[in-house]
Design a protein around this motif. Structure first.
Motif, PDB file in Angstrom:
ATOM      1  N   GLY A  40       0.784  -1.227   0.000  1.00  0.00           N
ATOM      2  CA  GLY A  40       0.000   0.000   0.000  1.00  0.00           C
ATOM      3  C   GLY A  40       0.812   1.272   0.000  1.00  0.00           C
ATOM      4  O   GLY A  40       0.247   2.369  -0.086  1.00  0.00           O
ATOM      5  N   LEU A  89       0.123   3.869  -2.731  1.00  0.00           N
ATOM      6  CA  LEU A  89      -1.153   4.577  -2.833  1.00  0.00           C
ATOM      7  C   LEU A  89      -0.947   6.087  -2.776  1.00  0.00           C
ATOM      8  O   LEU A  89      -0.041   6.592  -2.102  1.00  0.00           O
ATOM      9  N   LYS A 104      -2.499   8.257  -1.198  1.00  0.00           N
ATOM     10  CA  LYS A 104      -2.705   8.805   0.143  1.00  0.00           C
ATOM     11  C   LYS A 104      -1.438   8.803   0.980  1.00  0.00           C
ATOM     12  O   LYS A 104      -1.402   9.409   2.053  1.00  0.00           O
ATOM     13  N   GLN A 157      -9.227  15.403   8.554  1.00  0.00           N
ATOM     14  CA  GLN A 157      -8.894  14.088   8.025  1.00  0.00           C
ATOM     15  C   GLN A 157      -8.229  13.221   9.098  1.00  0.00           C
ATOM     16  O   GLN A 157      -7.646  13.742  10.063  1.00  0.00           O
ATOM     17  N   ARG A 196      -4.162   0.574   3.301  1.00  0.00           N
ATOM     18  CA  ARG A 196      -5.231   0.404   2.327  1.00  0.00           C
ATOM     19  C   ARG A 196      -5.954   1.737   2.150  1.00  0.00           C
ATOM     20  O   ARG A 196      -5.654   2.700   2.831  1.00  0.00           O
ATOM     21  N   GLU A 197      -6.897   1.769   1.222  1.00  0.00           N
ATOM     22  CA  GLU A 197      -7.557   3.034   0.883  1.00  0.00           C
ATOM     23  C   GLU A 197      -8.166   3.726   2.095  1.00  0.00           C
ATOM     24  O   GLU A 197      -8.094   4.951   2.218  1.00  0.00           O
ATOM     25  N   ASN A 198      -8.722   2.958   3.023  1.00  0.00           N
ATOM     26  CA  ASN A 198      -9.415   3.569   4.157  1.00  0.00           C
ATOM     27  C   ASN A 198      -8.909   3.086   5.514  1.00  0.00           C
ATOM     28  O   ASN A 198      -9.495   3.422   6.535  1.00  0.00           O
ATOM     29  N   GLU A 199      -7.840   2.283   5.515  1.00  0.00           N
ATOM     30  CA  GLU A 199      -7.351   1.710   6.767  1.00  0.00           C
ATOM     31  C   GLU A 199      -5.826   1.637   6.771  1.00  0.00           C
ATOM     32  O   GLU A 199      -5.182   1.680   5.726  1.00  0.00           O
ATOM     33  N   GLN A 213      -9.046   3.387  11.084  1.00  0.00           N
ATOM     34  CA  GLN A 213      -9.528   4.120   9.929  1.00  0.00           C
ATOM     35  C   GLN A 213      -8.519   5.212   9.576  1.00  0.00           C
ATOM     36  O   GLN A 213      -7.896   5.812  10.459  1.00  0.00           O
ATOM     37  N   ASP A 248      -7.274   8.328   6.387  1.00  0.00           N
ATOM     38  CA  ASP A 248      -7.399   9.026   5.110  1.00  0.00           C
ATOM     39  C   ASP A 248      -6.048   9.291   4.447  1.00  0.00           C
ATOM     40  O   ASP A 248      -5.927   9.208   3.226  1.00  0.00           O
TER      41      ASP A 248
END
Length: 323
Positions: A138, A141, A143, A157, A224-227, A240, A242
């Motif tokens: 990840g 990503l 983010k 955020q 990951r995208e949200n975690e 969680q 962002d």
């Protein structure tokens, strides 16, 4: 093609100091910089305050006047820009050096725009361009950021900040004060010992009161995208998230040094070979100046204790040219 006495790679504070010293000694020179003037300083956080006082950041004996004893990033940019322009330094910006090769008694230096010839080369490229990667799932990503600029972007955020030294602490405090929900992940037992003394109590108190969550002796294992997965002494924790600020430090461009022919130590520190009295490397007439001298120990050399590299190098070059 004209042959310069010196080609300087890097237009940061130490590269500028080398240019000033060469100019004062009457040597011909050109400075090639891959980005903007003082590119590393430009990429520092917008509101960064230097640990050093302004007089210890001076180059070429030119006074640096700041509002406070410890200047901020905009004041440093203003100072080094004015020094460069007012002294008419021969700087070529946005011109990365791609290769340096020995040709007879001189060096041929190839950039993405042209080719230069020089009798001597000074490499003053700093260390801020290559982040230390986490090498975890990840990390690619969007983010995940290895550089931090402005806290406003992270308002409201959920932000994970990795690390416990100055850049990480500044990011954690600034984003928290702009309304971010901040979690720090720190592999050591506490905040770094080299954190600025006026900031350290602030971050420790914010952690103690629970305003900023901190996991010590911990590592981020996956993003990951949200975690984010965090391995703590109590086991794996998933929170969680962002954005991730992976402010885990930076390193010099070792591939470039090796391509030039400079020998690095075989251990993890990757210390480049040079004579500390003259700053000349194992490659004849090639010198190192500034933070790049420290290999992976990027906390050893700073502007204030490496600006004298310029005088050492130019004195040695001038002496050889008189022989």
């Amino acid at each position: 093609m004209d042959t310069y006495d010196i080609l300087i790679v890097g237009a940061g504070p130490i590269g500028i100091a080398c240019g000033l010293a060469a100019q004062k000694a009457g040597l011909s020179y050109v400075i090639a910089e891959k980005g903007c003037l003082t590119n590393s300083l430009y990429n520092y956080p917008l509101y960064m305050t230097f640990f050093s006082t302004s007089e210890r950041l001076e180059v070429g004996g030119i006074p640096f006047v700041s509002i406070s004893a410890k200047p901020m990033r905009p004041e440093a940019l203003e100072y080094y820009r004015r020094v460069t322009i007012s002294n008419h330094l021969n700087v070529r910006l946005f011109e990365p050096v791609e290769d340096i090769k020995r040709t007879g008694d001189d060096y041929t230096i190839t950039t993405d725009k042209t080719t230069y010839k020089a009798r001597h080369v000074i490499i003053a490229t700093g260390f801020y361009d290559i982040p230390n990667m986490l090498n975890i799932p990840g990390e690619h990503l969007a983010k995940v950021n290895h550089y931090y600029k402005d806290p406003h972007f992270y308002a409201a955020q959920k932000v994970v900040v990795i690390g416990a030294n100055n850049s990480s602490v500044d990011a954690a405090l600034e984003t928290y004060r702009k309304g971010a929900d901040v979690t720090m992940v720190i592999r050591e037992e506490g905040i770094g010992k080299r954190v600025k003394y006026w900031v350290k109590p602030d971050i420790e108190n914010r952690i103690k009161e629970g305003s900023i969550k901190a996991y010590f002796h911990s590592h981020v294992k996956a993003v990951r995208e949200n975690e984010v997965d965090i391995l703590t002494p109590e086991g794996m924790v998933t929170i969680q998230n962002d954005f991730v600020l992976a402010l885990t430090g930076y390193q010099p461009n070792f591939n470039f040094l090796e391509k030039v022919g400079i020998t690095l130590s075989r251990d993890a520190k990757k210390y480049p070979t040079y004579n500390p009295d003259t700053m000349e490397t194992n490659m004849p007439d090639v010198y190192l100046a500034g933070v790049v001298c420290g290999g992976m120990d990027t906390h050893v050399w700073f502007i204030e204790n490496s600006r004298d590299h310029a005088d050492k190098i130019i004195t040695h070059i001038a002496g050889k040219m008189r022989e």
